[in-house]
Motif scaffolding. Structure first.
Motif, mmCIF file in Angstrom:
data_model
loop_
_atom_site.group_PDB
_atom_site.id
_atom_site.type_symbol
_atom_site.label_atom_id
_atom_site.label_comp_id
_atom_site.label_asym_id
_atom_site.label_seq_id
_atom_site.Cartn_x
_atom_site.Cartn_y
_atom_site.Cartn_z
ATOM 1 N N LYS A 70 -0.636 -5.735 -8.226
ATOM 2 C CA LYS A 70 0.581 -5.432 -7.460
ATOM 3 C C LYS A 70 0.705 -3.926 -7.221
ATOM 4 C CE LYS A 70 3.388 -9.422 -8.937
ATOM 5 N NZ LYS A 70 4.577 -9.845 -9.729
ATOM 6 N N SER A 74 -1.642 -2.957 -4.583
ATOM 7 C CA SER A 74 -1.110 -3.386 -3.283
ATOM 8 C C SER A 74 -0.111 -2.368 -2.763
ATOM 9 C CB SER A 74 -0.441 -4.759 -3.406
ATOM 10 O OG SER A 74 -1.380 -5.755 -3.754
ATOM 11 N N GLY A 75 0.692 -1.821 -3.692
ATOM 12 C CA GLY A 75 1.645 -0.794 -3.300
ATOM 13 C C GLY A 75 0.947 0.440 -2.757
ATOM 14 N N ARG A 87 -0.314 -0.369 0.737
ATOM 15 C CA ARG A 87 0.773 -0.412 1.715
ATOM 16 C C ARG A 87 1.187 0.992 2.152
ATOM 17 N NH1 ARG A 87 0.674 -5.126 3.984
ATOM 18 N NH2 ARG A 87 1.236 -6.889 2.703
ATOM 19 N N ASP A 92 11.622 1.333 1.776
ATOM 20 C CA ASP A 92 12.384 0.181 1.284
ATOM 21 C C ASP A 92 12.200 -1.047 2.160
ATOM 22 O OD1 ASP A 92 13.677 1.465 3.361
ATOM 23 O OD2 ASP A 92 15.692 1.106 2.576
ATOM 24 N N THR A 93 11.456 -0.897 3.269
ATOM 25 C CA THR A 93 11.186 -2.043 4.150
ATOM 26 C C THR A 93 9.828 -2.689 3.851
ATOM 27 O OG1 THR A 93 10.125 -0.698 5.876
ATOM 28 C CG2 THR A 93 12.527 -0.943 5.981
ATOM 29 N N LEU A 94 9.055 -2.069 2.958
ATOM 30 C CA LEU A 94 7.728 -2.603 2.644
ATOM 31 C C LEU A 94 7.833 -3.864 1.799
ATOM 32 C CD1 LEU A 94 5.809 0.695 1.736
ATOM 33 C CD2 LEU A 94 5.814 -0.519 3.921
ATOM 34 N N SER A 95 6.844 -4.740 1.928
ATOM 35 C CA SER A 95 6.858 -5.995 1.171
ATOM 36 C C SER A 95 6.693 -5.756 -0.322
ATOM 37 C CB SER A 95 5.735 -6.913 1.674
ATOM 38 O OG SER A 95 4.469 -6.288 1.517
ATOM 39 N N THR A 96 6.165 -4.601 -0.691
ATOM 40 C CA THR A 96 5.951 -4.293 -2.107
ATOM 41 C C THR A 96 7.121 -3.504 -2.717
ATOM 42 O OG1 THR A 96 4.636 -2.403 -1.333
ATOM 43 C CG2 THR A 96 3.421 -4.355 -2.051
ATOM 44 N N TYR A 97 8.146 -3.236 -1.928
ATOM 45 C CA TYR A 97 9.296 -2.465 -2.422
ATOM 46 C C TYR A 97 9.976 -3.219 -3.581
ATOM 47 C CZ TYR A 97 13.902 -0.208 -2.499
ATOM 48 O OH TYR A 97 15.057 0.445 -2.889
ATOM 49 N N LEU A 104 8.684 -4.362 -6.228
ATOM 50 C CA LEU A 104 7.844 -5.433 -6.754
ATOM 51 C C LEU A 104 7.650 -5.319 -8.272
ATOM 52 C CD1 LEU A 104 6.189 -7.871 -5.672
ATOM 53 C CD2 LEU A 104 4.214 -6.346 -5.502
#
Length: 704
Positions: free
Chosen positions: A507, A510-511, A514, A550-555, A557
């Motif tokens: 994870k 992944s961040g 991103r 804050d719009t990222l899918s990993t925000y 996480l």
């Protein structure tokens, strides 16, 4: 039986070499060559690469031409073959014209099976014409990484080989080398224009070698370590970056009563040959040399290789290290690392990569100084002074570039050992020399990138063999268990982790992905570690919102893990080579190819996992021992660098010896305002804290 084949390989192996079987990898290569196919072979030093073309040469009808870059290497190979009763010879610049003609005549008569040839022979039209009358069974290009200008030992004379092959009727061609990245291998295939070639890349791993990198700050430490290694291992090679250093180290060894030789390019050809033979015949225990020494040297009992300074590339380092333990027995390869030594390699890079302006200045000076015969009778030092070039090496490199463009040639001055320079196209103006600027800049960039990779290897806290294997494109390489990292406490504490830890790591990676971008297949970072961690824990800071993180899918996480844990995890991932920090104005973090594989669940790795627990950033009266990150401030970072620079200058030590860039980044992000909290920063040991920390704390306190 195929008409080309006059003997079976296994028969010749026994008859000429006295072996009943092949080493690992040899049989496959020999078998492929015997089919008549072109091919590319990458086989590690000590793996028996030479036999892979020598044996087929004895089994095929006709003469085999072996292209080799060094006279000493040729002589060593030819002497070894002749001693076995194999008809072999060499043709190079050490022979007079009558001797060259005699050997070519004997080639026509079929008296030789193998003929070693220097690559510069192929710029001589009469030599190529002579080959037209000879049945060439095999054209083997040894040390074929010299074909690529992106390789670590590019030789311009190798670039003629593709056209030479066409001229002599395209005989079967094999390119062989010990070290080549995928990019270099592509160049080898392209320059030689191999036809539907087979490619065999043997494993690069040398399990009998212990690769050690030891950080040292002073030469006295280097000499102490050399003495310890020589006492323990007895026979070996000490590689130095310069001729001056070779002489210094050799003199030191003599003073210790150690039997050694010194070898470098400043010696005459005869002296180099005599010196080399002393070592080969085991009349000396240690060779102190620059990097040319050892190529093809057949001494199997080399128990150690020491690099006194940092090599210029991973390719050069691994090829030189591979000259130890060729008998398969245990050997040690130790690099004595001081970051300050990179200055020498940077000087070399500048010297072999003259700028377009430097080439123009040299050419203009030659035009200005040319006599009526368009000749210039000046030494390279005189040209350096007249053309106002600072790096003397760059003069020779600039003349080399002009020679490759057909603008000048070098000639022997009658009655002198000096060489002159002749203008071949004096009518061509400096503004019209036709040098490819983009190619010059790209080569300099790649050479600098190779040096950066070598430095990265020295700082990496991951298995040395594994790191190198992956550098050469070998995926999922195993750890060696014998390098300095594997033997250290780090190696003992490392593990693949639990399923929960692995998921957290993936994870986090992944961040990173991103917040990076992929350009030309390579990841490029856009943010520092602190900002990535803020995004992963779901920080609501203005910087996070301003950059729309804050719009990222990993925000958010990994919000449950907390800032402190993730900072430690990032340090561990950096040490394991999963993420890297790009150099530049700001330290930007991105993901490595190995990290990407792990992120995608396609590979595993060992990591020193942080202790679990949530972030406990509770303020205390002494400024909190667990610090809350406040974000990277470039202005504060520069102020801290200025303080470090002044300390380093005063104490005459490298800046990193005060505090590393990583420590300064942590100071900037965590802002410790007391000595007690400052000591919790990674990279601040007790000795450094006592000596330097107060000055940095003062800057942070006054900064606000």
């Amino acid at each position: 039986m195929n008409e080309r084949v006059i003997k079976q390989p296994i028969e010749a192996l026994k008859e000429y070499f006295g072996f009943d079987g092949f080493l690992d990898g040899q049989e496959e290569v020999v078998g492929k060559i015997m089919t008549g196919s072109d091919g590319l072979v990458v086989m590690p030093t000590g793996g028996g690469k030479s036999l892979c073309y020598q044996l087929p040469a004895l089994c095929l009808r006709g003469v085999s031409i072996i292209v080799s870059p060094l006279i000493a290497l040729m002589k060593d190979q030819v002497d070894g073959l002749v001693a076995k009763g194999i008809p072999a010879t060499m043709i190079n610049s050490t022979l007079g014209l009558s001797e060259q003609r005699d050997r070519i005549s004997r080639m026509r008569a079929g008296e030789y099976k193998l003929v070693y040839v220097a690559p510069e022979r192929f710029k001589v039209e009469s030599f190529i014409s002579a080959l037209l009358d000879i049945d060439v069974a095999l054209f083997a290009v040894d040390e074929a990484h010299c074909l690529s200008q992106w390789g670590h030992d590019f030789r311009p004379d190798y670039m003629r080989l593709g056209k030479a092959l066409e001229r002599i009727g395209r005989p079967q061609c094999i390119a062989l080398t010990a070290t080549a990245t995928p990019v270099v291998r592509q160049d080898m295939l392209k320059v030689l224009d191999l036809r539907s070639p087979f490619e065999i890349v043997s494993g690069f791993a040398r399990p009998n070698l212990s690769l050690m990198i030891t950080s040292v700050s002073k030469h006295q430490q280097k000499y102490k370590r050399i003495r310890e290694i020589v006492k323990r291992w007895k026979t070996g090679i000490v590689y130095c970056a310069t001729r001056k250093r070779v002489d210094e180290v050799a003199e030191m060894l003599h003073d210790w009563g150690i039997s050694c030789i010194a070898y470098h390019g400043g010696m005459s050809d005869d002296m180099r040959e005599k010196t080399q033979n002393v070592f080969i015949k085991k009349e000396a225990d240690v060779a102190v040399a620059t990097n040319a020494f050892g190529m093809g040297i057949d001494r199997s009992d080399v128990r150690f290789v020491i690099h006194f300074e940092l090599p210029g590339s991973v390719e050069a380092y691994y090829q030189e290290a591979g000259r130890a333990g060729r008998d398969g027995e245990a050997a040690i390869c130790e690099l004595l690392f001081n970051y300050a030594d990179t200055r020498t390699q940077e000087f070399f890079i500048e010297g072999v990569n003259p700028s377009y302006a430097t080439i123009c200045n040299v050419y203009q000076h030659l035009q200005n100084q040319a006599d009526g015969d368009f000749e210039v009778h000046e030494t390279l030092d005189q040209i350096k002074s007249g053309a106002d070039v600072k790096n003397g090496m760059a003069v020779g490199s600039a003349i080399g570039a002009l020679m490759r463009n057909g603008l000048v040639e070098r000639f022997d001055v009658a009655g002198s050992r000096a060489k002159g320079t002749r203008l071949l196209k004096p009518e061509v103006l400096t503004s019209k020399i036709g040098i490819d600027r983009a190619a010059l800049e790209e080569k300099e960039r790649r050479d600098s990138s190779k040096l950066a990779a070598m430095v990265e290897l020295c700082y990496a806290r991951v298995c040395r063999q594994q790191w190198i294997m992956e550098y050469f494109g070998e995926a999922d390489a195993a750890v060696c268990g014998s390098c300095d990292v594997c033997r250290s406490k780090f190696g003992k504490d490392a593990s693949e982790g639990s399923s929960a830890q692995i998921l957290t790591m993936r994870k986090a990676l992944s961040g990173v992905a991103r917040m990076s971008r992929k350009v030309g297949g390579k990841w490029q970072g856009r943010f520092g570690r602190g900002r990535i961690v803020q995004m992963l824990v779901g920080s609501k800071s203005q910087e996070v919102k301003k950059n729309r993180l804050d719009t990222l899918s990993t925000y958010g996480l990994l919000k449950q893990n907390g800032t402190a844990y993730l900072n430690e995890l990032f340090h561990a991932m950096h040490d394991a080579g999963l993420v890297f920090t790009q150099k530049g104005e700001y330290p930007l973090v991105s993901i490595t190819p190995r990290g990407e594989l792990i992120m995608l669940g396609k590979s595993t790795c060992s990591l020193v996992w942080p202790k679990s627990g949530k972030n406990q950033s509770v303020a205390t009266a002494d400024d909190a021992l667990v610090l809350e990150e406040v974000g990277f401030d470039p202005e504060l970072y520069e102020r801290l660098k200025e303080v470090r620079f002044e300390i380093a200058k005063t104490e005459n030590i490298p800046a990193y010896a005060v505090f590393t860039d990583q420590a300064l980044e942590s100071f900037t992000r965590l802002r410790p305002k007391s000595m007690k909290s400052g000591r919790t920063i990674r990279g601040v040991g007790e000795a450094k804290a006592d000596r330097y920390l107060a000055q940095f704390i003062t800057v942070i306190q006054t900064y606000g």
